[in-house]
Every structure is written in C-alpha cells, then in structure tokens.
Design a protein around this motif. Structure first.
Motif, PDB file in Angstrom:
ATOM      1  N   ILE A  32       0.864  -1.169   0.000  1.00  0.00           N
ATOM      2  CA  ILE A  32       0.000   0.000   0.000  1.00  0.00           C
ATOM      3  C   ILE A  32       0.895   1.211   0.000  1.00  0.00           C
ATOM      4  O   ILE A  32       1.749   1.376   0.871  1.00  0.00           O
ATOM      5  N   TRP A  33       0.747   2.050  -1.038  1.00  0.00           N
ATOM      6  CA  TRP A  33       1.655   3.175  -1.187  1.00  0.00           C
ATOM      7  C   TRP A  33       1.157   4.353  -0.371  1.00  0.00           C
ATOM      8  O   TRP A  33       0.392   4.186   0.571  1.00  0.00           O
ATOM      9  N   ASP A  34       1.542   5.555  -0.764  1.00  0.00           N
ATOM     10  CA  ASP A  34       1.310   6.706   0.121  1.00  0.00           C
ATOM     11  C   ASP A  34      -0.120   7.241   0.056  1.00  0.00           C
ATOM     12  O   ASP A  34      -0.780   7.154  -0.980  1.00  0.00           O
ATOM     13  N   HIS A  35      -0.531   7.819   1.179  1.00  0.00           N
ATOM     14  CA  HIS A  35      -1.798   8.567   1.273  1.00  0.00           C
ATOM     15  C   HIS A  35      -2.994   7.759   0.796  1.00  0.00           C
ATOM     16  O   HIS A  35      -3.869   8.275   0.109  1.00  0.00           O
ATOM     17  N   VAL A  36      -3.039   6.520   1.135  1.00  0.00           N
ATOM     18  CA  VAL A  36      -4.166   5.669   0.766  1.00  0.00           C
ATOM     19  C   VAL A  36      -5.177   5.707   1.909  1.00  0.00           C
ATOM     20  O   VAL A  36      -4.798   5.733   3.078  1.00  0.00           O
ATOM     21  N   THR A  37      -6.438   5.742   1.568  1.00  0.00           N
ATOM     22  CA  THR A  37      -7.466   5.710   2.595  1.00  0.00           C
ATOM     23  C   THR A  37      -8.207   4.385   2.504  1.00  0.00           C
ATOM     24  O   THR A  37      -8.727   4.030   1.442  1.00  0.00           O
ATOM     25  N   ILE A  38      -8.194   3.647   3.589  1.00  0.00           N
ATOM     26  CA  ILE A  38      -8.911   2.381   3.616  1.00  0.00           C
ATOM     27  C   ILE A  38      -9.953   2.489   4.723  1.00  0.00           C
ATOM     28  O   ILE A  38      -9.606   2.664   5.893  1.00  0.00           O
TER      29      ILE A  38
END
Lengths: 341, 725
Positions: free
Chosen positions: B382-388
């Motif tokens: 999961i790379w940067d600034h991901v919202t889960i």
C-alpha cells in the motif's frame, strides 16, 4: 583422541569380523552422529557380529562372546569415546548374554540375542521417541515461539508433528560453531514449510525475549538431574531460565544414567582443536594458524556440557513428563526392569 | 546538458591515451542506468509514473540502484530517461542525486527510443563512455561487490579482446515443484564452459515444456566440458566493454538486450565476440521485472537479504524507520489502536493511522495512510496517502498513491489499483484485475508508454488542479465507472487480453495458487514416468534423431565418413603430388582409426580413383577411358598394396559395379573395357573375376546386368584357362 590410519589398519586386521570396523569408521568420520543414531548403528553392527560369530572349540558360547563384544567395544572407544546411551546399550547386551540359559543351542542363543537387540531398538529408541512426541506436542500452543539448540532428533520429530497437527508456531534455531548442526535441522524444517529463524548462540539474549518455550535434546540425564548434552545447551538453558522461559528437555529413558556429575570438565569428550581455529567459508580469518607451535596456547574443543537441574523445567521422557528431581526414581525403579527385558 | 559535452570533449583525448597504456591512466568507472523498462509489465501503473520511481518498500526503486552503484565504486552514471523522463529528472534533482560529490549522475533524455538497443545507440552517439562500463536498469537491487567481477573482466579483456561482456548470474531459488523462479521470469536455460566461464547458450522461454533444448553439435566439439544450467538467475547486471555500444550501432536491429544482443553474439561466430558470466554466491542481486519479482524483492529487503539496503538504513527523504522484533519496521508518528494486530515482516510508513481490531501482516504501508477499523491486510503493498475505510479486506494486492477503498471493499489476490482509484463500498474487485483511472490502451505495442507519457502527465496535472471542481475529464470517468467499481467508484477495470489470462498467476503479486502447484507437480511426475518408459529421451537435443534410428544408420554414416576421408586423402595426394608410400600410410591410419578391413580400403581407394577419373575433364567415353588408364597406371601401387587377397579383388569388382549403378553411370558402357584393363594391369586376377561371376550366378536378374555385359570377357578367360591346361 583420533586414530591414525596405520593403527586403524592394524585394528582391522585384528578384528576378524568384517562388519565391525565399518561402524567404527563412520563414527570416526562423523558420518553417524547423534546419540540415538550412533546407538542404533552400534546395535545393528553387534547383530551382524553375533550372526557371524562361531564358537571356537574348547570355549563356551557365553564367555567367549562376552570377551569378543568387549574387544569390539574397545575398538569403538578407540574410534570415538562412547556416549552414555551406547554404554547403557552395551550393558544391556552383556546382561542378556550372561543371562542366556545354558541349555540353549548356539543357533537358538543367537536368535534370542538377535530378537533382544531388535526389541531394544524398537522399544527403547523408536517407540520411546513416539511417546515423547505425543507428550511434548501437548505443550505447544498456537502462537508459540519455540527455541531449540543444535540438532536433536526428538525435537525435530516434535516440531514436525506439531506442524502436521496444524499448530501455528514459529521456530528459532540457535546454532554454534564448529559443527553448525542446526543448519541440518533448519533445512529439514524449512522444507516442510515451518516458519524458522536461524541465529548463532551469541545472539541468544536478544532473541530470548520473543521465545515462549525452549525444547532441547540431551545425550544423557544423570541421576542428580543434570542434563549432559551438546556443548552450549547449558548456556541456552540458563539464559532461558533468567528470562523465565520454560525449558523442556526431551530424552529417552534408556539414556538416563546412574552417574552423578557436577561440572562438564571432569568427564567429557575432546573434539579436534583444529576445527575451532578455522571459520567455515572465511579463509581470511586465519589468526590462529599454526597455533600448535605456540607454546602458551592451547585450544579446548569440548563436545558436551552439563546443565544443572535448576535450569530445567521438565524432562520429557517415554515414562511421561517428569521434573528433573524424578530422574533417580526412574533410574532406580526401571533400571532393574530394563535389565530383565 | 553541459556536463556530458564537457566530459565528451575531454574524453576524446583520454581515449587515445588509454589505448596506449591501460594501466597508466585511470578511467573512472562508468555506468549506464536505463530508467525505462521498455515493456508493459507494470501497467497500468507505468502509464502514470515511470517504473523506476515506483516505491519499493517505501523508497523509489532508482535509489536502490544508484546507492548500489555508488557503493560499488562507480563514479559516473548516465541515467537514460525515456518514458516520463520529466518526472525522473525532477525526482533526481529534488532528491539530490544530481549534486553528489564524487558521484556524478548525468541524465540523458530521449523521446523516441523504444528499446534498450535504441538507448545504447543514442548513448554511443553522445560519445560519453570511455572505458568499461556497467549496464544496468533502474529497477535492480543488489549489494554485491563489483571488485572481483571487474578484475575478472579486465583480466579476460587483456588476454582476449573479444571478451566484451561479463554477465552477473546467481543461483536462483526456485520452487522445485513447479520449476518456476521466485521472480516470475521466464525459464532460463544456459550453457556455460565451467573452466573459462564463457557463456555458450542462453535461452529464455515461457512455456513449461521443460527438458528439451537444442544445442549445436559444435558446442560439444569445441568445448571439452560444458555445464548446462536451469538453476541460474540472470541478475541483469552486465559489465561491458565499450565495444558493446558500437556493436549496437552496427546492428541496428538489436533491440532487446538479451533476446537480440546476447543471442546475436552467441550465434554470430564471425566476429568471435564472447560473453562470460560471473556467479555471485553470498551477495544479493535481482531485477524487478514484473509484479511477482516486486513482491519477492520487497520481501527480501524486509528480510534483510539486501543489507545494507534495508528500510532502517536507507531512508531517502523518509523519516527514520526503526527495526523492531520479528522484522517490524516503523517510521515515526504512527498512531495505532491498542487492539490492532500488526504481524511480522511489516513496514509502516510515516504518519500512518491504524484503527481498532485491524490485522496487518506481511505488508508494506506507505506514508500518511488512513486505515480504518476491522480491516484485514495480508501480503499487500500500500503506497502513500491511501485511505482504507472500515471493514475492508485486502489480500496480496498493490494499491497505489491516493487510492480510496470505501468501507467493506474487498481486494482479491493479485489486484492492482493504480493512482487515485476509488473502490465503492462493499465492492469485490475480482482476482488479478488491473484498475486504473485511464482507459486501457487499444493497441498492444511496447512503445505505447512513450506516447502516453505526455498525455498522462497532462491528465494527472489536470486531476491535481481539479480535485475540488471536477474538471471535464474526471466526472466522465466517474459516471461511466459507477457500474464497474460499485457506488461512487472511480476507475476502469482493464480487460485481459487472451494470452495473459493463463499467465497472470505467474507474474502476479499473489502467491502461486495451490492448484497450479499441484498441477505442475502432476505434470512433472508424468514427465518422470514418461522418461522411465524410455519414450522421452534425456534432454540432449541433437542426439535424438541419431538415437531414434537403428544402429545400421550409424554404421552407414561411419562408412560414408571413411570413404569421404579416403577420397579427400587421394585427391590431396594427386593435387599435391604426394608419394604413393605416403598415401598408403595415410589410408592405413584411416583404416585403423575407423576400424576397417583391408577390403574396405581397397574399395574406397578404387572408388576415389574412379571418382577422380570422372571428375577430370573429358569429352567422350574414350577420353574417360584414357583418364581411367592414366589414374590406374599412376596410382597402381596404392591400389595393389591393398589387394593381397582374392577377396579384396572381388570387393573392387563389386565396388565398381556399385559405382556404375549409382554414383557415376558414365562408367556403365565402359564396364567391360575397364575390367579388361584391370586384368591386364594385373590389378585383378582371373580367379577373382571368375569367382565374382560365380557369386552372382544366383542373384536377381537386375544384379546380373554387368555380369552379362562382361560375359564375353569371362568366356574368353575361361577358354584361355582351358587352353592353358
């Protein structure tokens, strides 16, 4: 400690039986190592020897065979000192020979000895291991981190069996130079898909934080509860103890001994000092080359050490899981029975 | 652009000096770093971002390669940028690589190169490489020391100027069951001379039709020993001599480094260029070629095989990462719920927030990610600034920057979500699917990335600007994709092309499915059984036709060989005027080496003579007869030395018959005449002729053509005999 080739050849000529020197040579080269494997190899060699044995004229079967066996044993000792399990097995065999009824014919005596040895291997070693595995597996829970040291056949069986039962655990294999036998265990476990960590004994105090249980093998358990095992075991047990991690020693009961030993110096086996002066795969580390010529330097390569019973939480044996203090009871109560097999 | 020119200008002088004295002037070690993969394996991500800038354990890949080059003693690196060149150059500038002391990084930009071959041709034109150089692509992770490999290369070069390249190889860890390298690359077969380490054969193939490879016979003839490898992995680190660049220029059709260049050199024996290998044992070197190797190399980095290139030592722009027990790497300012379980071998980036009861294992999480509660993440990147959001399940997926997963979304194994994709709530992304904001390009062409390079940068910038106000392009995508990615989802699910359907498990980030392993196991067992049956021969290529045929053929071919050799020897004797004795000596040695009888020698020598007679120019039958007479009279001794017995004489007649029937029909009319001549010259005695006739008496009519022809002569012989009596 080790034989030269010349003296070995002389020995081979002296020993009329062609099978005997083979087992001895294999001990010498280290092909057979581990006290169970050595003991089984020795007993099988004895089986062959007894089969090929002919009573010389004017001699009785029992007396002469005992003398013969003694000569074989002394040959084995010359190759490599016996471990305690082998000593126990020899004692057993000699008792069986002495107890042979005089009425039996030569072939009947041989057959009886053959089946006795067979039974010893099956019951005291192979079945005993199965029982130990059954007991020890109950002590492995999901999420455990198990630490073991070096290579022990019983521990290997326990880990593999627990994995087969689907338990979720991690194994840390601690190893030490010069033998690095933990690598053998590591390879076998990784092949079977266990999650392993391999480290050297000098990282022990770091890794011990994570560990929930320590499983160790043993060469022998002495009657004061001292565990006599591969050098380094005592260190592992002590560090585990100081971290409050339970230490389980897996040892078949036939390896128990009536001896009492307080330290590992008074009786031990000396290994080849040459091997500790060299580092495997690092030719550039050669600071100890030519150490034999240095007068005030002596290298000490001990094979075994003794772990005091204080550091052992439990001994897993074929008679169940017992505290180290119960070892003399087993030795006292069952030794007699064992001699009567 | 000033830098390359300057060094180019100064280099001209330097080259001439180095030619004179290799040792005296030290040429700084140079490297060419190809910052473009020239393939489409990382699509759809590479449509928006160059491959070398993809984060590998939270650090853009090119950093690993540059750091290694710096540590390995390279002083001069030329970074060749093609697709998204602007982004690469900007990154290098920003990260300070372009202004390092003692380590010069120069970028070379091109917009029309479609392959590694083009790139190297362009670099050759620039004239910036002056000595041995390292050829590497910007997606290589290694910690090997170049010293020994370079020394070996130089040593070889000194002895043999044709040794132009040294390839670094490594024993590959494969799954024995499926013969599939961990890196998801094709099967690699190599033949190496174990003494000289020369590479003789190199083949990559995708199909699993293992076991059979075709080697040229001359390999075995030229090389006393040869090892065949299926267990090696190509690290794609090459030490090249400057000739390599000119070779690319000379062969304008060389595109691919391995498929064209290496194979080209191996096949071409006119120039005699040689490639050698250097095997590394304890060091790490590996190239990220596809998603599977991305996964494998990431794990290796986390497991610290690539030390010192591990997250806690290498932190470019990232805040310091700390290594905790069981391979846990944590950057600072992480807020993690007490109830969250973070498993072993996980990397958490700076400023990530993790909610309650979330379980994360074997994953890499980038900077500033927001992970909700009850999320399960396993084996993901999961790379940067991901919202889960809450309740998502992610399994072996790659999730690029600024992706949003609405609550309850599920990613099945092998999913790739490209930049800024939004997955709707409760939506299940099917396994192995690629999702991107960009439509799937229609044509499948490898230079596609180039064309897209400009347009995509426009798109991304537009998206940046129009995040709030929704510019014309984005809502369009949104409307059309509601059905594709659930409510409020943004992005297109790419269609798989025909071929890739089968291959997807091989290149995917997801582990190999169990059924594939068992399938492969089964085929392997089948293969083994077949081998036991003997219907499939051991992998020996050229041997197959021979061993399929019976022994007779072998015998025949040896016969042919012997006859050809004798004929060649005879012709040489004629042309070079060698004495008869020497000719006999040579034929005798041939006889011994081929294990032949005297009769065979007689036949072969006679055949050679006749052949020579025919081949000598002649106008008519008389001329031919004259030729035969000449040859026989001149080389009579050579022939008669083998005619000690009547059997050999018969052999000659039989041979002659054969010649007349098969190879030189011109002799047919002259059969009787020549036979008479042989008789007169005392080459053949009358007994031989008579017993020949005797032998033929019971033969087919077809076989008796010549006996009948010679009947008159035989009759005459018989009469003469009777008269004698």
């Amino acid at each position: 400690m080790f034989l030269t080739l010349g003296s070995l050849l002389v020995l081979m000529k002296e020993l009329t039986n062609p099978y005997r020197p083979i087992a001895g040579l294999q001990y010498l080269s280290g092909n057979i190592s581990g006290s169970n494997a050595r003991c089984i190899a020795m007993l099988q060699a004895f089986q062959d020897a007894i089969r090929d044995y002919r009573v010389p004229p004017e001699k009785t079967f029992v007396r002469d065979l005992t003398a013969k066996i003694s000569s074989y044993v002394s040959f084995l000792i010359e190759c490599r000192p016996l471990c305690i399990s082998m000593g126990n097995a020899i004692k057993f065999l000699k008792t069986r020979i002495a107890k042979l009824p005089l009425t039996l014919s030569e072939s009947e005596s041989k057959a009886s000895l053959h089946s006795d040895i067979e039974r010893f291997i099956n019951e005291k070693i192979i079945l005993a291991d199965k029982v130990i595995v059954k007991h020890a597996v109950t002590k492995i829970r999901d999420g455990d981190v198990l630490l073991t040291y070096g290579l022990s056949s019983a521990v290997e069986m326990i880990l593999l069996h627990a994995h087969k039962l689907g338990k979720q655990f991690r194994v840390i294999i601690v190893d030490s130079r010069p033998q690095l036998r933990g690598k053998i265990l590591l390879r076998r476990l990784v092949e079977k898909g266990l999650s392993c960590t391999y480290t050297q004994i000098n990282a022990l105090s770091y890794i011990m934080h994570e560990v929930t249980r320590v499983f160790l093998g043993a060469s022998s358990v002495l009657s004061n509860g001292t565990v006599y095992s591969g050098v380094g075991t005592a260190c592992v047990a002590m560090i585990a103890h100081s971290f409050r991690v339970p230490v389980l020693v897996c040892c078949e009961a036939y390896k128990f001994s009536e001896r009492v030993q307080l330290d590992s110096i008074c009786s031990n086996e000396l290994g080849d000092p040459e091997v500790i002066s060299k580092v495997l795969g690092r030719e550039d580390v050669n600071y100890l080359d030519g150490w034999a010529n240095t007068e005030n330097l002596q290298l000490l390569n001990l094979i075994y050490d003794a772990t005091p019973s204080d550091y052992i939480s439990m001994i897993v044996t074929d008679y169940g899981m017992v505290p180290p203090t119960s070892v003399p009871v087993i030795v006292r109560e069952y030794r007699r029975e064992q001699l009567w097999i | 652009m000033g830098a390359p020119k300057k060094s180019g200008g100064g280099g001209g002088g330097r080259v001439s000096v180095t030619e004179d004295s290799d040792e005296l002037v030290r040429v700084p070690l140079q490297a060419i770093l190809l910052a473009d993969s020239f393939n489409t394996k990382f699509r759809p991500i590479t449509l928006e971002c160059p491959k070398v800038l993809l984060p590998l354990v939270n650090v853009p890949m090119i950093n690993y390669t540059l750091t290694w080059l710096e540590s390995a003693g390279v002083e001069d690196v030329f970074v060749f940028c093609c697709a998204h060149s602007k982004q690469v150059i900007d990154y290098l500038d920003k990260s300070g690589w372009l202004s390092q002391p003692n380590f010069s990084v120069t970028t070379i930009e091109s917009h029309n190169s479609v392959s590694a071959g083009d790139a190297l041709r362009l670099i050759y034109e620039r004239n910036v490489i002056h000595g041995d150089f390292i050829l590497i692509s910007g997606d290589t992770v290694s910690n090997m020391s170049l010293t020994q490999a370079l020394a070996e290369h130089k040593e070889r070069k000194k002895k043999d100027s044709n040794a132009v390249m040294t390839m670094v190889i490594k024993r590959s860890k494969t799954n024995p069951a499926i013969h599939q390298s961990r890196l998801g690359t094709d099967e690699l077969f190599m033949a190496i001379n174990p003494d000289t380490k020369q590479l003789l054969y190199y083949e990559e193939r995708t199909d699993l039709s293992k076991g059979i490879m075709h080697l040229d016979k001359s390999f075995l003839a030229d090389n006393p020993s040869l090892t065949l490898h299926h267990d090696k992995q190509d690290c794609y680190i090459d030490i090249c001599s400057p000739e390599v660049l000119s070779l690319f220029t000379d062969n304008f059709d060389y595109q691919h480094l391995r498929r064209h260049f290496v194979k080209g050199l191996l096949v071409d024996d006119i120039m005699g260029y040689k490639i050698f290998v250097h095997e590394i044992h304890s060091n790490y070197a590996s190239r990220i070629d596809n998603f599977r190797s991305y996964d494998t190399v990431s794990r290796d980095i986390i497991h610290r095989w690539t030390y010192p290139m591990v997250p806690d030592v290498m932190n470019y722009g990232n805040t310091a990462t700390k290594l905790e027990r069981q391979g846990m790497y944590r950057a600072s300012e992480i807020s993690q719920s007490q109830s969250a379980v973070i498993g072993p071998f996980t990397v958490l980036g700076f400023g990530t927030k993790i909610g309650n009861n979330t379980i994360i294992s074997d994953s890499v999480i980038g900077k500033g990610c927001k992970i909700g509660s009850n999320v399960q993440i396993k084996g993901c990147y999961i790379w940067d600034h991901v919202t889960i959001e809450d309740g998502c399940k992610l399994n072996h997926a790659i999730v690029c920057n600024e992706v949003t997963l609405k609550s309850g979304a599920v990613l099945e194994p092998g999913v790739i979500l490209s930049f800024k994709v939004v997955v709707g709530p409760e939506f299940v992304v099917p396994p192995y699917s690629y999702v991107s904001l960009l439509q799937q390009p229609v044509e499948e062409d490898s230079d596609e990335e180039l064309e897209y390079a400009d347009s995509t940068s426009v798109i991304t910038s537009k998206v940046d600007k129009s995040d709030e106000e929704d510019a014309s392009e984005v809502p369009e995508a949104r409307i059309s994709s509601v059905s594709e990615l659930g409510m409020g989802g943004v992005g297109y699910i790419w269609q798989k092309c025909e071929g890739s359907q089968e291959e997807e498990w091989r290149h995917s980030v997801a582990p190999i499915p169990a059924d594939k392993i068992s399938e492969a196991m089964k085929t392997m067992e089948d293969d083994l059984e077949l081998t036991h049956d003997g219907s499939i021969l051991p992998p020996s290529g050229e041997l197959i036709p021979d061993s399929n045929d019976s022994d007779e053929d072998n015998e025949d071919s040896r016969d042919d060989f012997f006859e050809r050799e004798v004929e060649a020897t005879f012709l040489r004797a004629v042309n070079e005027n060698i004495q008869e004795d020497h000719l006999i000596l040579e034929v005798n040695s041939l006889k011994l080496s081929c294990n032949k009888l005297t009769a065979d020698c007689a036949g072969a020598v006679f055949y050679a003579m006749m052949k020579y007679a025919v081949d000598t120019p002649h106008s008519s039958l008389d001329g031919l007869m004259q030729n035969v007479n000449d040859v026989l009279s001149k080389w009579k001794k050579a022939l008669t030395s083998y005619l000690t017995d009547i059997d050999e004489q018969i052999e000659i007649i039989l041979k002659f018959e054969e010649i007349c029937l098969e190879s030189a029909r011109e002799f047919a009319p002259l059969f009787t005449k020549i036979l008479l001549h042989l008789y007169k010259e005392d080459i053949i005695e009358e007994d031989a002729i008579l017993s020949w006739e005797d032998e033929k008496r019971d033969a087919d009519e077809a076989d008796k053509v010549f006996v009948n022809k010679a009947q008159e002569f035989i009759q005459w012989l018989k009469v003469a005999e009777e008269e004698d009596e």
